[in-house]
Design a protein around this motif. Structure first.
Motif, PDB file in Angstrom:
ATOM      1  N   PRO A 170       8.521   4.131  -6.847  1.00  0.00           N
ATOM      2  CA  PRO A 170       8.427   5.010  -5.672  1.00  0.00           C
ATOM      3  C   PRO A 170       7.334   4.536  -4.718  1.00  0.00           C
ATOM      4  N   GLU A 171       7.499   4.834  -3.431  1.00  0.00           N
ATOM      5  CA  GLU A 171       6.581   4.344  -2.396  1.00  0.00           C
ATOM      6  C   GLU A 171       5.147   4.826  -2.562  1.00  0.00           C
ATOM      7  N   TYR A 172       4.920   5.933  -3.243  1.00  0.00           N
ATOM      8  CA  TYR A 172       3.565   6.473  -3.373  1.00  0.00           C
ATOM      9  C   TYR A 172       2.739   5.782  -4.464  1.00  0.00           C
ATOM     10  N   MET A 173       3.341   4.880  -5.250  1.00  0.00           N
ATOM     11  CA  MET A 173       2.629   4.199  -6.333  1.00  0.00           C
ATOM     12  C   MET A 173       1.683   3.148  -5.748  1.00  0.00           C
ATOM     13  N   THR A 174       0.554   2.917  -6.450  1.00  0.00           N
ATOM     14  CA  THR A 174      -0.426   1.934  -6.004  1.00  0.00           C
ATOM     15  C   THR A 174      -0.772   0.978  -7.135  1.00  0.00           C
ATOM     16  N   ALA A 175      -1.389  -0.142  -6.789  1.00  0.00           N
ATOM     17  CA  ALA A 175      -1.829  -1.118  -7.794  1.00  0.00           C
ATOM     18  C   ALA A 175      -2.857  -0.443  -8.712  1.00  0.00           C
ATOM     19  N   GLY A 176      -2.803  -0.791  -9.997  1.00  0.00           N
ATOM     20  CA  GLY A 176      -3.731  -0.229 -10.978  1.00  0.00           C
ATOM     21  C   GLY A 176      -3.139   0.927 -11.765  1.00  0.00           C
ATOM     22  N   GLU A 177      -2.023   1.488 -11.291  1.00  0.00           N
ATOM     23  CA  GLU A 177      -1.401   2.597 -12.020  1.00  0.00           C
ATOM     24  C   GLU A 177      -0.583   2.057 -13.191  1.00  0.00           C
ATOM     25  N   ILE A 178      -0.492   2.868 -14.240  1.00  0.00           N
ATOM     26  CA  ILE A 178       0.300   2.522 -15.420  1.00  0.00           C
ATOM     27  C   ILE A 178       1.636   3.237 -15.304  1.00  0.00           C
ATOM     28  N   ILE A 179       2.722   2.470 -15.490  1.00  0.00           N
ATOM     29  CA  ILE A 179       4.060   3.065 -15.410  1.00  0.00           C
ATOM     30  C   ILE A 179       4.831   2.773 -16.696  1.00  0.00           C
TER      31      ILE A 179
ATOM     32  N   GLY B 253      15.247  -2.548 -17.469  1.00  0.00           N
ATOM     33  CA  GLY B 253      14.199  -3.101 -16.631  1.00  0.00           C
ATOM     34  C   GLY B 253      13.864  -2.218 -15.443  1.00  0.00           C
ATOM     35  N   GLN B 254      14.161  -0.927 -15.538  1.00  0.00           N
ATOM     36  CA  GLN B 254      13.931  -0.013 -14.430  1.00  0.00           C
ATOM     37  C   GLN B 254      12.737   0.897 -14.683  1.00  0.00           C
ATOM     38  N   TYR B 255      12.074   1.281 -13.600  1.00  0.00           N
ATOM     39  CA  TYR B 255      10.975   2.239 -13.615  1.00  0.00           C
ATOM     40  C   TYR B 255      11.493   3.574 -14.126  1.00  0.00           C
ATOM     41  N   MET B 256      10.705   4.216 -15.022  1.00  0.00           N
ATOM     42  CA  MET B 256      11.089   5.527 -15.531  1.00  0.00           C
ATOM     43  C   MET B 256      10.146   6.628 -15.043  1.00  0.00           C
TER      44      MET B 256
ATOM     45  N   PRO C  92       0.824  -1.213   0.000  1.00  0.00           N
ATOM     46  CA  PRO C  92       0.000   0.000   0.000  1.00  0.00           C
ATOM     47  C   PRO C  92       0.858   1.263   0.000  1.00  0.00           C
ATOM     48  N   ALA C  93       0.305   2.334  -0.566  1.00  0.00           N
ATOM     49  CA  ALA C  93       1.010   3.613  -0.600  1.00  0.00           C
ATOM     50  C   ALA C  93       1.191   4.132   0.824  1.00  0.00           C
ATOM     51  N   ILE C  94       2.312   4.776   1.039  1.00  0.00           N
ATOM     52  CA  ILE C  94       2.612   5.315   2.361  1.00  0.00           C
ATOM     53  C   ILE C  94       2.345   6.816   2.335  1.00  0.00           C
ATOM     54  N   LYS C  95       1.567   7.286   3.274  1.00  0.00           N
ATOM     55  CA  LYS C  95       1.223   8.704   3.325  1.00  0.00           C
ATOM     56  C   LYS C  95       2.487   9.535   3.554  1.00  0.00           C
TER      57      LYS C  95
ATOM     58  N   LYS D  85       9.885   0.709  -3.517  1.00  0.00           N
ATOM     59  CA  LYS D  85       9.331  -0.561  -3.060  1.00  0.00           C
ATOM     60  C   LYS D  85       9.125  -1.444  -4.288  1.00  0.00           C
ATOM     61  N   PRO D  86       9.126  -2.777  -4.113  1.00  0.00           N
ATOM     62  CA  PRO D  86       8.903  -3.658  -5.257  1.00  0.00           C
ATOM     63  C   PRO D  86       7.436  -3.631  -5.699  1.00  0.00           C
ATOM     64  N   ALA D  87       7.249  -3.764  -7.024  1.00  0.00           N
ATOM     65  CA  ALA D  87       5.895  -3.832  -7.580  1.00  0.00           C
ATOM     66  C   ALA D  87       5.892  -4.867  -8.697  1.00  0.00           C
ATOM     67  N   GLU D  88       4.847  -5.696  -8.715  1.00  0.00           N
ATOM     68  CA  GLU D  88       4.714  -6.685  -9.781  1.00  0.00           C
ATOM     69  C   GLU D  88       3.878  -6.080 -10.900  1.00  0.00           C
ATOM     70  N   LEU D  89       4.370  -6.228 -12.138  1.00  0.00           N
ATOM     71  CA  LEU D  89       3.697  -5.655 -13.303  1.00  0.00           C
ATOM     72  C   LEU D  89       2.819  -6.696 -13.982  1.00  0.00           C
ATOM     73  N   SER D  90       1.993  -6.249 -14.919  1.00  0.00           N
ATOM     74  CA  SER D  90       1.047  -7.127 -15.609  1.00  0.00           C
ATOM     75  C   SER D  90       1.730  -8.224 -16.422  1.00  0.00           C
ATOM     76  N   ASN D  91       3.013  -8.064 -16.740  1.00  0.00           N
ATOM     77  CA  ASN D  91       3.733  -9.100 -17.477  1.00  0.00           C
ATOM     78  C   ASN D  91       4.486 -10.058 -16.552  1.00  0.00           C
ATOM     79  N   GLY D  92       4.331  -9.883 -15.229  1.00  0.00           N
ATOM     80  CA  GLY D  92       4.971 -10.774 -14.268  1.00  0.00           C
ATOM     81  C   GLY D  92       6.329 -10.313 -13.785  1.00  0.00           C
ATOM     82  N   VAL D  93       6.868  -9.246 -14.357  1.00  0.00           N
ATOM     83  CA  VAL D  93       8.179  -8.730 -13.963  1.00  0.00           C
ATOM     84  C   VAL D  93       8.016  -7.853 -12.721  1.00  0.00           C
ATOM     85  N   SER D  94       8.985  -7.917 -11.828  1.00  0.00           N
ATOM     86  CA  SER D  94       8.975  -7.092 -10.626  1.00  0.00           C
ATOM     87  C   SER D  94      10.009  -5.981 -10.783  1.00  0.00           C
ATOM     88  N   VAL D  95       9.589  -4.742 -10.520  1.00  0.00           N
ATOM     89  CA  VAL D  95      10.488  -3.590 -10.596  1.00  0.00           C
ATOM     90  C   VAL D  95      10.342  -2.758  -9.333  1.00  0.00           C
ATOM     91  N   LEU D  96      11.317  -1.899  -9.076  1.00  0.00           N
ATOM     92  CA  LEU D  96      11.239  -0.985  -7.945  1.00  0.00           C
ATOM     93  C   LEU D  96      10.556   0.297  -8.391  1.00  0.00           C
TER      94      LEU D  96
END
Length: 190
Positions: free
Chosen positions: A166-175, A182-185, A141-144, A153-164
């Motif tokens: 930012p802590e404020y990101m939540t499930a359902g967001e498009i990155i 293989g890094q978050y941009m 969950p996002a941290i206030k 924080k780690p996040a699993e993407l729709s293709n099964g890959v896990s990337v790091l």
């Protein structure tokens, strides 16, 4: 004919009449006066997938192989074969899992912006788009107040890959993710 000092990742080089793609370049600059800068290049054969390491001086000439580049989109996977369709003439090309080493996790249905490299009408490999947009399907969950800090924080993407991400990101967001590293941009505005 590119010089070794101008070589870039992804170039196709002719070595003994076989196409090799540049996968990695390490530059070594000796500290001794008059010593040449050395370029250690790791290639992958586009036919067998075999790795090859070569070392060059900066002014060594290499023979670049001419290949046709075609815009394709990913269609489907059948066991360890991947099928792509030409965006102009709808011709289909099939590549093995070995030819797509390190790229398979980014192939999602309908992915466009892919370039197929062909020699004599036969596919050798593909070049993925620099970035791809994917949905976060699972993360903590996002941290206030997390926007003030630069923690991930780690996040699993729709293709099964896990990337790091930012802590404020939540499930359902498009990155947007860099397919090479293989890094978050960034977050994609919806």
């Amino acid at each position: 004919m590119p010089k070794a000092s101008n070589l870039q990742k992804g170039h196709i080089i002719n070595i003994d009449n076989h196409p090799y793609q540049v996968k990695q370049i390490d530059v070594h600059t000796p500290s001794a006066r008059g010593a040449n800068t050395l370029y250690k290049v790791r290639y992958a054969s586009l036919i067998s997938g075999q790795k090859l390491d070569q070392t060059y001086k900066g002014n060594d000439n290499l023979e670049e192989m001419t290949v046709d580049k075609r815009r394709v989109s990913f269609l489907y996977r059948d066991q360890n074969l991947y099928t792509f369709m030409d965006s102009e003439n709808y011709e289909q090309y099939t590549l093995s899992e070995e030819a797509l080493e390190g790229q398979i996790q980014w192939l999602v249905d309908g992915l466009e912006g892919i370039t197929a490299l062909l020699r004599d009408g036969h596919p050798l490999c593909i070049e993925l788009p620099q970035t791809i947009d994917l949905e976060i399907v699972d993360t903590a969950p996002a941290i206030k107040g997390a926007t003030a800090t630069n923690r991930n924080k780690p996040a699993e993407l729709s293709n099964g890959v896990s990337v790091l991400v930012p802590e404020y990101m939540t499930a359902g967001e498009i990155i947007r993710v860099n397919t090479e590293t293989g890094q978050y941009m960034s977050r994609v505005k919806s």
